[in-house]
Design an enzyme around this catalytic site. Structure first.
Site, PDB file in Angstrom:
ATOM      1  N   SER A 155      47.052 -34.028  -1.224  1.00 45.26           N
ATOM      2  CA  SER A 155      46.611 -33.405   0.032  1.00 45.26           C
ATOM      3  C   SER A 155      45.451 -34.195   0.606  1.00 45.26           C
ATOM      4  O   SER A 155      44.689 -34.830  -0.136  1.00 45.26           O
ATOM      5  CB  SER A 155      46.165 -31.963  -0.226  1.00 45.26           C
ATOM      6  OG  SER A 155      45.457 -31.443   0.886  1.00 45.26           O
ATOM      7  N   TYR A 168      41.343 -26.068  -5.045  1.00 43.52           N
ATOM      8  CA  TYR A 168      42.522 -26.761  -4.521  1.00 43.52           C
ATOM      9  C   TYR A 168      42.220 -28.243  -4.324  1.00 43.52           C
ATOM     10  O   TYR A 168      42.964 -29.115  -4.775  1.00 43.52           O
ATOM     11  CB  TYR A 168      42.949 -26.122  -3.198  1.00 43.52           C
ATOM     12  CG  TYR A 168      44.110 -26.817  -2.522  1.00 43.52           C
ATOM     13  CD1 TYR A 168      45.409 -26.615  -2.964  1.00 43.52           C
ATOM     14  CD2 TYR A 168      43.903 -27.662  -1.426  1.00 43.52           C
ATOM     15  CE1 TYR A 168      46.484 -27.246  -2.342  1.00 43.52           C
ATOM     16  CE2 TYR A 168      44.965 -28.298  -0.799  1.00 43.52           C
ATOM     17  CZ  TYR A 168      46.257 -28.080  -1.259  1.00 43.52           C
ATOM     18  OH  TYR A 168      47.318 -28.708  -0.641  1.00 43.52           O
TER      19      TYR A 168
END
Length: 273
Positions: A155, A168
Site C-alpha cells: 500500500s 496497517y
C-alpha cells in the site's frame, strides 16, 4: 525463418501461456482484477477468498469468459488454512507454481491509542504473516517451475503517512522489506519478488470511505492526476512483473497512486509559465 523465430520469442516475452498462478483474495477488488489480468495473458489461475458465495459468483463470470480459473475457500489469517491451500495448489499444478500474488489483506482504521491486542494480531496475521508463510510454502513450487515470481500487494501507506491506521501502515512497510529480502535470498532459485503499493483505488474496501463526498474530493485534490485509480490500473502492473519481459525486475517497491506518494504542496494559483 529467423525473423519468425525472433517474432515468436518476442511474443512469449509478453505472454503467460502455460504458466500457473495463485492469487489470494481474488473474489473482489484488486484481487479480482489480478485474476482476470493473469488469465487473459494465458495463465492457469487458482484463487481463494473467505466468502464462498462471492467466490462462486466470480467463478461463474470467469468461466463465461473462458478463463482457466479454479477456486477454494481460505481465510489467510489461519495457518492451517494456508497450509491446506498450498496443498490444493500443489495438487492442481503438479507441484509447480510460476506466480504467487499475496493480495489478501485488511484494514482497521482507528487512532493508535484505541487499538486492541486483538486488532494488532489480526492485522499482522492477515497482512504480513500470511504473505510470509505463503511465500515460504510456495518456495519449493516456485523453484520447481524454473521461473518464479512473487508479488506482494502492499500500500502507499507503507511509504508515506496516510491516516488509515498505524498498524496497517506498519504491516505494509514490513511487506516491502520482506520482498527485498526474499528477492536477494531467492534470486539463485530463479524467483523474483516485488511489492506493489496501490494508492487510493476504487475497490469494495475503499468504498466506505468514498461515500463521504468531502473526503473523496479531498483525496482527488491531493492526487496529481486528480482522480481515484481503478483496480485494473494496479493489476496491469502486477501482470507485467510476472511476465518474462520483466525478468530483470526484482526487489522493487512500486507505487500505483497517480503520483500521490511523490506529491509535495502544489500552489494552484501560482503561474508556472
Amino acid at each position: 525463418m529467423a525473423n519468425l523465430r525472433e517474432s515468436s520469442r518476442d511474443k512469449s516475452r509478453w505472454s503467460l501461456e502455460g504458466m500457473t498462478a495463485l492469487v489470494t483474495g481474488g473474489s473482489k477488488g484488486i484481487g479480482e482484477a489480478v485474476v482476470e489480468e493473469l488469465a487473459m495473458l494465458g495463465a492457469r489461475v487458482h484463487t481463494c477468498a473467505r466468502d464462498e458465495t462471492q467466490l462462486q459468483e466470480s467463478l461463474r463470470e470467469w468461466q463465461a469468459k473462458g478463463f482457466q480459473v479454479t477456486t477454494s475457500v481460505c481465510d489467510v489469517s489461519s495457518r492451517d488454512q494456508r497450509e491446506k491451500l498450498m496443498e490444493t495448489v500443489s495438487s492442481l499444478f503438479q507441484g509447480k507454481l510460476n506466480i504467487l500474488v499475496n493480495n489478501a489483506g485488511t484494514c482497521i482504521t482507528k487512532p493508535t491509542i484505541d487499538y486492541t491486542s486483538e486488532d494488532f494480531s489480526f492485522l499482522m496475521s492477515t497482512n504480513l504473516e500470511s504473505s510470509f508463510h505463503l511465500s515460504q510454502l510456495a518456495h519449493p513450487l516456485l523453484k520447481s517451475s524454473g521461473l518464479g515470481s512473487i508479488v506482494l500487494i502492499s500500500s502507499v501507506a507503507s511509504v508515506v503517512h496516510v491516516n488509515v491506521g498505524s498498524i496497517y501502515g506498519a504491516t505494509k512497510g514490513a511487506m516491502n522489506q520482506l520482498a527485498r529480502n526474499l528477492a536477494c535470498e531467492w534470486a539463485s532459485d530463479s524467483i523474483k519478488v516485488n511489492s506493489v503499493c496501490p494508492g487510493f483505488i476504487s475497490t469494495p474496501l475503499a468504498s466506505n470511505y468514498f461515500r463521504n463526498e468531502e473526503f473523496k474530493k479531498e483525496v482527488e485534490n491531493i492526487i496529481p492526476t486528480g482522480r481515484v485509480g481503478e483496480a485494473n490500473e494496479v493489476s496491469s502492473l502486477v501482470a507485467y512483473l510476472c511476465l518474462p519481459a520483466a525478468s530483470y525486475v526484482t526487489g522493487q517497491t512500486i507505487c500505483v497512486d497517480g503520483g500521490f506518494s511523490v506529491n509535495g504542496f502544489t500552489f494552484k494559483s501560482l503561474p508556472l509559465r
